[in-house]
Write an enzyme that holds these catalytic residues in place. Structure first.
Site, short mmCIF file in Angstrom:
data_model
loop_
_atom_site.label_atom_id
_atom_site.label_comp_id
_atom_site.label_asym_id
_atom_site.label_seq_id
_atom_site.Cartn_x
_atom_site.Cartn_y
_atom_site.Cartn_z
CG HIS A 95 -5.55 -2.13 -0.05
ND1 HIS A 95 -5.18 -1.83 -1.23
CD2 HIS A 95 -4.93 -1.26 0.69
CE1 HIS A 95 -4.31 -0.69 -1.22
NE2 HIS A 95 -3.83 -0.54 0.05
CG ASP A 140 -7.23 -2.88 -3.89
OD1 ASP A 140 -7.63 -2.02 -2.86
OD2 ASP A 140 -5.90 -2.90 -3.87
CB SER A 195 -0.92 -0.02 1.06
OG SER A 195 -1.91 0.90 0.96
#
Length: 267
Positions: free
Chosen positions: A245, A217, A95
């Site tokens: 995610h 996502d 991320s």
């Protein structure tokens, strides 16, 4: 300052093998990698750590001034690499940590020689010719909700971010991880994350790079994966057969296999 204690650093795997640094995202800690660690540790020296303010890090070392910018987190990374004497390590960032890795590699290219970006996003806010997945109003509302009731926000948002409603235990794990983070620290990290724009930094990436995206996502839609891949000439894009995610939790075997294939290509 003991950097290794500050960042709760763990080193796993053969000491004589190439180093792979695993970096967690917002509201998480190094435990988020546990399902892929066994597969990677058979062949590589793994370095796991918690950013200051997360997990088992030294909370007394946290500073709003430093961690109001992704550069503060990148400094954590370079200092950990220096403390361990790493050279040309592979940085795996989940991320927001994918962009932290970009900054760390630019600051210390002798320490980080390749990048793996897991569900990356260089900018979360839509712009002309760019889809980040959120409008500016969306992000304002998200941050306002987080700041007014962090525990409530975590309980509502974590399952959405995890994105596997048929496996509620995954959403609960992410919720618990979010809720374990100090709300004041989470507020700063969230603003740093969702208001960051690292698109220009991608153009300067020269290291071999793997971009891992999921088929669905809500945080980093596939348009983002395509953008990151197009912006980094030395990258390859792999779409995992996974949703949500956090594929290292929802699809650990596929995630580990993609990373191992990339690592083997570097040899």
């Amino acid at each position: 300052m003991d950097v290794l204690r500050r960042n709760n650093v763990s080193v796993i795997g053969p000491a004589d093998r190439p180093a792979v640094v695993l970096a967690h995202g917002f509201g998480c800690d190094q435990n988020m990698w546990r399902l892929i660690v066994p597969a990677l540790a058979e062949r590589y020296r793994l370095v796991l750590f918690d950013y200051v303010g997360s997990g088992g890090s030294d909370l007394s070392a946290w500073s709003e001034e430093r961690y109001s910018s992704l550069n503060g987190y990148a400094q954590d990374v370079t200092e950990v690499c220096e403390a361990l004497g790493l050279e040309r390590a592979v940085f795996v960032g989940h991320s927001v940590s994918a962009m932290v890795g970009v900054l760390a590699a630019q600051a210390a290219p002798e320490r980080i020689g390749a990048l793996v970006m897991v569900a990356p996003s260089p900018c979360y806010i839509d712009d002309e010719g760019y889809r980040g997945g959120f409008t500016a109003e969306d992000v304002d509302e998200l941050l306002a909700s987080l700041e007014s009731n962090y525990l409530g926000w975590s309980s509502a948002m974590a399952p959405v971010i995890m994105g596997n409603p048929d496996r509620p235990e995954l959403g609960r794990e992410l919720t618990n991880s979010f809720c374990a983070t100090d709300p004041d620290i989470a507020r700063v990290f969230a603003r740093t994350t969702f208001l960051s724009d690292s698109r220009d930094d991608l153009k300067r990436v020269e290291a071999p790079t793997l971009v891992l995206e999921c088929v669905q996502d809500v945080i980093a839609p596939r348009e983002v994966g395509a953008y990151v891949h197009a912006a980094i000439p030395s990258s390859r894009l792999v779409t995992l057969d996974a949703t949500g995610h956090c594929p290292q939790l929802s699809a650990p075997e596929a995630t580990a296999r993609a990373i191992l294939d990339f690592l083997a290509s570097l040899a």
